[in-house]
Each structure stands twice: as C-alpha cells, then as structure tokens.
Design an enzyme around this catalytic site. Structure first.
Site, PDB file in Angstrom:
ATOM      1  CB  SER A 180      -0.938  -0.005   1.203  1.00 31.44           C
ATOM      2  OG  SER A 180      -0.228  -0.309   2.392  1.00 31.44           O
TER       3      SER A 180
ATOM      4  CD  GLU B 264      -7.509  -5.646   1.643  1.00 28.12           C
ATOM      5  OE1 GLU B 264      -6.379  -6.170   1.587  1.00 28.12           O
ATOM      6  OE2 GLU B 264      -7.750  -4.493   1.221  1.00 28.12           O
TER       7      GLU B 264
ATOM      8  CD  GLU C  12      -2.192  -8.791  -2.765  1.00 27.90           C
ATOM      9  OE1 GLU C  12      -2.777  -8.926  -3.867  1.00 27.90           O
ATOM     10  OE2 GLU C  12      -2.025  -7.685  -2.223  1.00 27.90           O
TER      11      GLU C  12
ATOM     12  CE  LYS D 213       0.038  -8.449   3.584  1.00 29.84           C
ATOM     13  NZ  LYS D 213      -0.500  -8.250   2.214  1.00 29.84           N
TER      14      LYS D 213
HETATM   15  O1  KIV Z   1      -0.431  -3.466   1.603  1.00 32.32           O
HETATM   16  C1  KIV Z   1      -1.113  -3.418   2.638  1.00 32.32           C
HETATM   17  O2  KIV Z   1      -1.182  -2.409   3.337  1.00 32.32           O
HETATM   18  C2  KIV Z   1      -1.866  -4.618   3.014  1.00 32.32           C
HETATM   19  C3  KIV Z   1      -2.855  -4.488   4.115  1.00 32.32           C
HETATM   20  C4  KIV Z   1      -4.079  -3.838   3.618  1.00 32.32           C
HETATM   21  C5  KIV Z   1      -3.150  -5.802   4.748  1.00 32.32           C
HETATM   22  O3  KIV Z   1      -1.701  -5.645   2.419  1.00 32.32           O
END
Ligand code: KIV
Length: 276
Positions: free
Chosen positions: A57, A194, A127, A125
């Site tokens: 983000s 999410e 997706e 992390k």
């Molecule tokens: O990139 C991000 O901020 C996220 C959150 C919304 C979990 O993946």
C-alpha cells in the site's frame, strides 16, 4: 529460547511468529499496522504494536499511485530497511510486490531472500491461494516465514474490477476456505483476510490453527490490521465501513501548516527567542 534485544532500558523480548501462534492459542488478539518509514515505525513499536506490515500500500499512500501494482522490489526494500531500523520489539513483515513472485517459485524465493537479506525483515507476505502454494513451500523451505493474503487482494484489482466486499456468494466463500486451508498446509504462519463477510472471517479463524488477521473481516479474526494513513486520518477521502479513524491528522496538519504560513507572512516567526 526467545529472541531478545539489549537496549538502554534493559532487554526487550521480540515478537516472533511463535508469539503470534501462542497469542491465538490463549485468545489474545493480535495488533498490526502498516508503516513505511523509520519515524512512524518507531512510534508504533514504542507503543507496543505486535506486528508492522511494510505493505505494498506504500504504492498508494507513499508514492501516490492509484493501485499497488507499480511499486518495485527495490522500493519495498528501501521502505523495509527504514522500518526494520526503527523496531526493537515488533515482528516486521514485508509485502512481496506485484511481479516479484507470481507464476515463478524460483523468482519468488529470490525476491523473499532479497527482502530478508537487504532489509533484515522477519518474514514476507504475498497474495493468493492455490496458485502461490508452490512458491510458499519454497520460501518456507528456505527458512523464511510467510504470511498469506486472501479475500480482496489489491494486486488483482484489474481482475476483480472493483474494491467491493469479496466472497459474499457461497462459491467464492468455499474457494476462500479451501485456499486458506492450502495456505496453512503450504506452511504460512498466518493469513490476512481482507474485506469479506464477518461470518466468513470467523469461520476461517475457527477452522485454521494459524492466526488470521482481518482488515474488514469482522471481530472473529485473531487480530486486526489497518493502513496507518487511514487509521490516523491522513487520508480524508477513504472511508470504508471497516475503518475506525483514531485521529484526524489531515485537518491537524493542514491547520498547523496554515498557521506556519501565516506566522511567516506576518513576521511573527521567527521571534527573538527563535534566532541566534
Ligand atoms: O499493503 C497493505 O497495506 C496490506 C494491508 C491492507 C493488509 O496488504
């Protein structure tokens, strides 16, 4: 033996993936926030946040892009380095950006290793569900903790076409549950859900042994995450139902800036005491 860091204040016990697992077991909720720079990460870590996510983000809130797709691995590593330098206690997880892992598990491992080596992060992390399980196994096999992310996955926004709630229909909900199981089997230590119905968030948290962190997934998740700019009210035009704003920093900072300009124009700043 846990991880600990010596500081001027004594020894600080590090939050690890095992800490999060034990929190789930004991019913203690997990707190997580995004951060992208040293100063904010230091405030969150000092305040006692359990996990900081260096989210992609950053592409939106730091770089001003419309989506998370443009941010690069080098840019993610730059943000992650700044955050890691600030954190003494919390677990720091970093998003693999779009294009650094999809469809190629060797490249996924290479990207994860760069994040661990160059930023000193504690895990990554990514997706997706079934389609990223081969990559997850490879990365976990190399000793790198992996957090999954299901539901509204912003790197696939052009596939979804909209940012509305996911998995409202039974078929998509079943696929999500199946993918959550697969992520756990592949070795994820946790999964972010999410923007899905609260009942589905609760169901997944009850089904899985690993901690489920929700953002718009209801109170039944094992923990919650918000984007710092949303939670602090720096973004004034983003108001999804799941967001709780704890400050209205846009107005505060705007007011302070207007006052600063006024003080300069009126020759009030600097005064006698503010000069040499
Ligand atoms: O990139 C991000 O901020 C996220 C959150 C919304 C979990 O993946």
């Amino acid at each position: 033996m846990g991880l600990a860091m010596s500081t001027a204040q004594g020894e600080i016990k590090r939050v690890t993936t095992h800490t999060l697992q034990s929190m789930k077991l004991h019913g203690e909720k997990i707190s997580m926030l995004t951060a992208y720079d040293f100063s904010m990460a230091r405030i969150f870590d000092d305040a006692g946040i359990d996990v900081i996510l260096v989210g992609d983000s950053a592409s939106n809130v730091m770089a001003g892009h419309e989506t998370t797709l443009p941010i690069t691995l080098d840019q993610m590593i730059y943000h992650a380095q700044s955050v890691v330098r600030a954190c003494q206690r919390c677990l720091v997880i970093v998003d693999l950006p779009f294009g650094s892992y999809q469809g190629n598990s060797k490249e996924a491992l290479h990207s994860a290793i760069r994040i661990m080596k160059e930023a000193g992060a504690h895990g990554i992390k990514l997706e997706g569900g079934e389609e990223v399980c081969e990559s997850i196994k490879r990365i976990v096999g190399a000793g790198v903790p992996v957090m999954g992310h299901l539901g509204l996955t912003p790197q696939s926004i052009y596939k979804f076409g909209t940012y509305t709630v996911r998995a409202k229909e039974e078929e998509e909900a079943e696929t999500l549950i199946n993918n959550a199981r697969l992520l756990q089997e592949a070795g994820c230590f946790s999964v972010v859900l999410e923007k899905i119905p609260a009942s589905l968030g609760t169901e997944v948290a009850q089904l899985l042994k690993i901690p489920i962190i929700g953002i718009g997934a209801g109170g039944g998740a094992d923990g919650q995450v918000l984007v710092m700019h949303d939670m602090l009210g720096i973004n004034k035009n983003f108001s999804p139902r799941f967001l709780r704003r704890y400050l209205n920093l846009y107005e505060e900072i705007s007011g302070a800036t207007r006052q600063y300009i006024k003080d300069i124009k009126s020759r009030d700043f600097p005064n006698e005491k503010e000069q040499y």
